[in-house]
Design an enzyme around this catalytic site. Structure first.
Site, PDB file in Angstrom:
ATOM      1  N   ASP A  69       7.753  95.896 -23.393  1.00 50.06           N
ATOM      2  CA  ASP A  69       7.485  97.046 -23.856  1.00 50.06           C
ATOM      3  C   ASP A  69       8.400  97.796 -24.232  1.00 50.06           C
ATOM      4  OD1 ASP A  69       5.846  99.595 -24.885  1.00 50.06           O
ATOM      5  OD2 ASP A  69       5.973 100.041 -22.877  1.00 50.06           O
TER       6      ASP A  69
ATOM      7  N   GLU B 131      -2.360  98.544 -28.713  1.00 49.32           N
ATOM      8  CA  GLU B 131      -1.788  99.469 -28.044  1.00 49.32           C
ATOM      9  C   GLU B 131      -2.280 101.262 -29.152  1.00 49.32           C
ATOM     10  OE1 GLU B 131       1.516 101.129 -24.750  1.00 49.32           O
ATOM     11  OE2 GLU B 131       1.717 100.029 -27.336  1.00 49.32           O
TER      12      GLU B 131
END
Length: 405
Positions: A293, A147
């Site tokens: 997440d 990410e």
């Protein structure tokens, strides 16, 4: 397995079975049976079709009243849990994270990095590669989700803007040469200089390319999709929003059937009505992906933590950066997200199961071996009680509780 094959099973061969609400991709069998031997599923269906030899040699395991049997959850976007962060990867850290999330129904996951200097990303990749070279005792690490660090400085979210850089194909080429197949997903801002070149290269390597932390316009996303981008991380968060005259990145994700979409279903990051809209557009195409997440505070009490190298305060289960107050990942688990999709958003259990298991498996290209119940697939199983809490987890046929005692 044929009738002849079942007759050849020795009396000592162990067959384990669960009977209850069996969740398949397209339906729920109210009194279904799931049977597995060693690591593999050998039967998933109604009691009437269960071979007599399985019933004679098998053992029915306890199931809570109104118990539900769903495929193991696959979390492709998770940063840590139980006090540990993937950025600090080592065997103990990886054991801690995968063990915790496994108790919450996750049987496979991607170790998700943060925006960081290259040498730190080098270390994360090395440690995850080494961990995967041995038998993994808990949730299986299918690889790494990078990410960043190829983001827009305008949308850093909980990522350290000091480490944001322009897309760099040479880094990915080096990592892919060192660790072939380890990187499974890369999140980037597609409007940045060099992004289209990197997107095309990633797709040539069959690596999922996702937009995120992006200032891209609708048209810029469309150009990126033509280059090979086909996924979006934590939809609605850290991207240009939908406006009726400026659809933005969010509008592109909603409207383009070529883009699959992650969602953090915790009632904090996205309103349930917005999740419902997303689901109505993406679920019929099997493009809705439940993620957590989750950061290191997942599973722990409120307090002070860190995400990457940034300090975080968790209050009432909500993680925010200490400086500025931006949402900093979540404390969500997959089972809580699954429950939220069913109880608050109104998805069917089959739809929620596909979002939590089968669709991410397809995105990773592992749906031939996990993500749903079918003969020959891995026995990755979550047993839920009537309240949709975890009552049992099996990874490759092995009950995880036995490893945690």
């Amino acid at each position: 397995m044929s009738t002849d094959d079942t007759q050849q099973l020795a009396a000592s061969d162990k067959i384990s079975m669960l009977q209850g609400k069996l969740v398949l991709p397209d339906r729920v069998i109210a009194d279904g049976i799931l049977a597995w031997r060693d690591e593999k599923i050998i039967y998933a269906g109604s009691p009437e079709g269960l071979p007599d030899s399985f019933r004679r040699q098998g053992q029915f395991l306890p199931v809570p009243e109104h118990g539900m049997i769903v495929p193991g959850f696959i979390d492709i976007h998770v940063h840590g849990g139980n006090g540990e962060d993937f950025m600090d990867a080592g065997q103990e850290v990886l054991d801690t994270i995968t063990a915790f999330h496994c108790t919450q129904g996750t049987t496979a996951m991607l170790a998700t990095s943060m925006t960081a200097p290259k040498d730190r990303l080098d270390q994360v990749l090395y440690e995850v590669h080494k961990y995967r070279s041995e038998t993994m005792p808990f949730a299986q690490l299918e690889g790494v989700h990078l990410e960043g660090p190829f983001f827009s400085p305008k949308w850093p979210g909980a990522q350290n803007p000091e480490h944001i850089v322009l897309p760099n194909v040479s880094w990915l080429e080096e990592w892919e040469q060192q660790y072939p197949g380890l990187i499974r997903q890369v999140t980037l801002a597609p409007e940045r200089e060099g992004a289209l070149e990197l997107i095309a290269w990633l797709r040539s390597q069959r690596i999922t390319v996702a937009l995120g932390h992006t200032d891209a316009s609708y048209d810029e996303v469309q150009r990126a999709v033509e280059a090979g981008l086909h996924h979006a991380v934590h939809t609605f968060n850290a991207m240009t929003p939908l406006h009726h005259r400026l659809p933005g990145a969010a509008g592109a994700v909603l409207s383009d059937p070529r883009i699959s979409a992650e969602v953090i279903a915790d009632g904090i990051h996205v309103h349930p009505a917005a999740i419902s809209i997303l689901a109505q557009l993406k679920q019929p195409l099997d493009q809705l992906v439940l993620i957590t997440d989750a950061m290191s505070a997942a599973g722990l009490e409120d307090g002070e933590y860190a995400i990457g190298d940034l300090p975080v305060i968790v209050e009432h289960g909500v993680a925010r950066l200490k400086d500025g107050g931006a949402l900093a990942g979540s404390t969500l688990t997959m089972v809580r997200g699954f429950r939220y999709l069913v109880q608050e958003v109104g998805l069917s259990v089959t739809a929620a199961s596909r979002a939590a298991s089968l669709t991410p498996a397809r995105l990773l290209g592992i749906d031939h071996r996990t993500g749903s119940f079918a003969q020959g697939k891995q026995a990755d199983i979550v047993l839920l009680n009537e309240g949709l809490d975890v009552a049992g987890v099996w990874v490759k046929g092995r009950r995880i509780a036995e490893s945690l005692n």
